[in-house]
Design an enzyme around this catalytic site. Structure first.
Site, PDB file in Angstrom:
ATOM      1  CG  HIS A  69      -0.285   0.604   2.812  1.00 17.86           C
ATOM      2  ND1 HIS A  69      -0.096  -1.145   3.507  1.00 17.86           N
ATOM      3  CD2 HIS A  69      -0.521   1.452   3.032  1.00 17.86           C
ATOM      4  CE1 HIS A  69       0.237   0.110   4.180  1.00 17.86           C
ATOM      5  NE2 HIS A  69       0.513   0.847   4.131  1.00 17.86           N
ATOM      6  CG  ASP A 118       0.448  -3.768   2.321  1.00 19.16           C
ATOM      7  OD1 ASP A 118       0.827  -4.150   1.714  1.00 19.16           O
ATOM      8  OD2 ASP A 118       0.477  -2.855   3.596  1.00 19.16           O
ATOM      9  CB  SER A 208       3.011   1.796   5.852  1.00 16.20           C
ATOM     10  OG  SER A 208       1.784   2.147   6.493  1.00 16.20           O
TER      11      SER A 208
END
Length: 253
Positions: A69, A118, A208
């Site tokens: 992402h 992810d 992230s």
């Protein structure tokens, strides 16, 4: 452009975990300053203007591992052109030190979606030269036993909507089983490792794609938080042992 805050498919996830009354809405809270050389595998993934967006981990001379992402366009699986990014390696400061390197290619796991799978690979334009502060980390092959300490690191916000630190932060979380993750947030999946923590601790926006490590091996890639940064819900990380075959196939490690 990716901002390190995972908001895509939020309504879907709300439905999936309605029993928990919380939803994934992002990406260290309650951490401490990292020491020079403490996390030589940690990388700052940046936009071409130098702004930090996500973390990543060095897994070989040519490849880094991050979250899908962080690099995809919108809610899909197609990455932005590699030229839109750069990485800073070998520094605990996101704005100075180490080296700034360009990317050659971005490869996203085609199974990415709904907060699962992810992961993405970043191929460097030129191979790294390893030093004391620039090192690859070994990929985990086995599950982390429940309750064991897992180390996370990065330059994520210090709290929800809070400032982004200049110096890398790190914290210690606890591994959960798939069943425990399902009970806590309704997202028990073999591809995920959930990391529990007390309130006012955990990952946040900007973490992230960054690493979670256990006994010196990479076990997770930061994906999402539930109920805001530092809530009492566990954080979701892509499980490296589960994705090892995909990583090996595409990066040769």
């Amino acid at each position: 452009m990716a901002s390190g805050l995972l908001l895509s498919s939020l309504l879907v996830v709300l439905a999936l975990i309605s029993s928990s009354n919380a939803a994934p809405n992002g990406r260290i809270v309650g951490g401490v300053d990292a020491d020079i050389g403490q996390f030589p595998h940690q990388v700052s993934l940046q936009r071409e203007d130098g702004s930090h967006t996500c973390g990543a981990s060095i897994i070989s001379e040519n490849y880094l591992l991050t979250a899908a992402h962080c690099v995809v366009v919108g809610n899909g699986i197609e990455p932005y052109p590699a030229k839109y990014f750069q990485v800073r390696v070998g520094s605990i400061q996101r704005t100075v030190g180490g080296q700034l390197l360009k990317l050659k290619r971005i490869l996203v796991n085609k199974a990415y979606g709904n907060f699962l799978n992810d992961v993405a690979l970043l191929e460097l334009e030129k191979p790294l030269v390893f030093t004391a502060n620039i090192q690859a980390i070994e990929l985990a092959e086995e599950e982390v036993p429940t309750g064991e300490d897992v180390i996370i690191s990065g330059w994520g916000r210090l709290y929800t909507n809070g400032p982004i630190p200049y110096r890398m932060q790190w914290n210690t979380l606890k591994a959960l089983t798939v069943d425990e993750c399902e009970e806590a947030i309704g997202m028990g999946d073999d591809s995920l490792i959930c990391l529990a923590h007390q309130a006012n601790n955990g990952a946040c926006n900007g973490d992230s794609g960054g690493p979670a490590t256990y006994k010196g091996k990479l076990v997770g890639v930061a994906g999402f938080v539930v109920g805001g940064c530092g809530s009492t819900y566990p954080d979701g990380y892509a499980k490296v042992a589960y994705h090892r075959a995909w990583i090996r196939e595409n990066a040769g490690v």
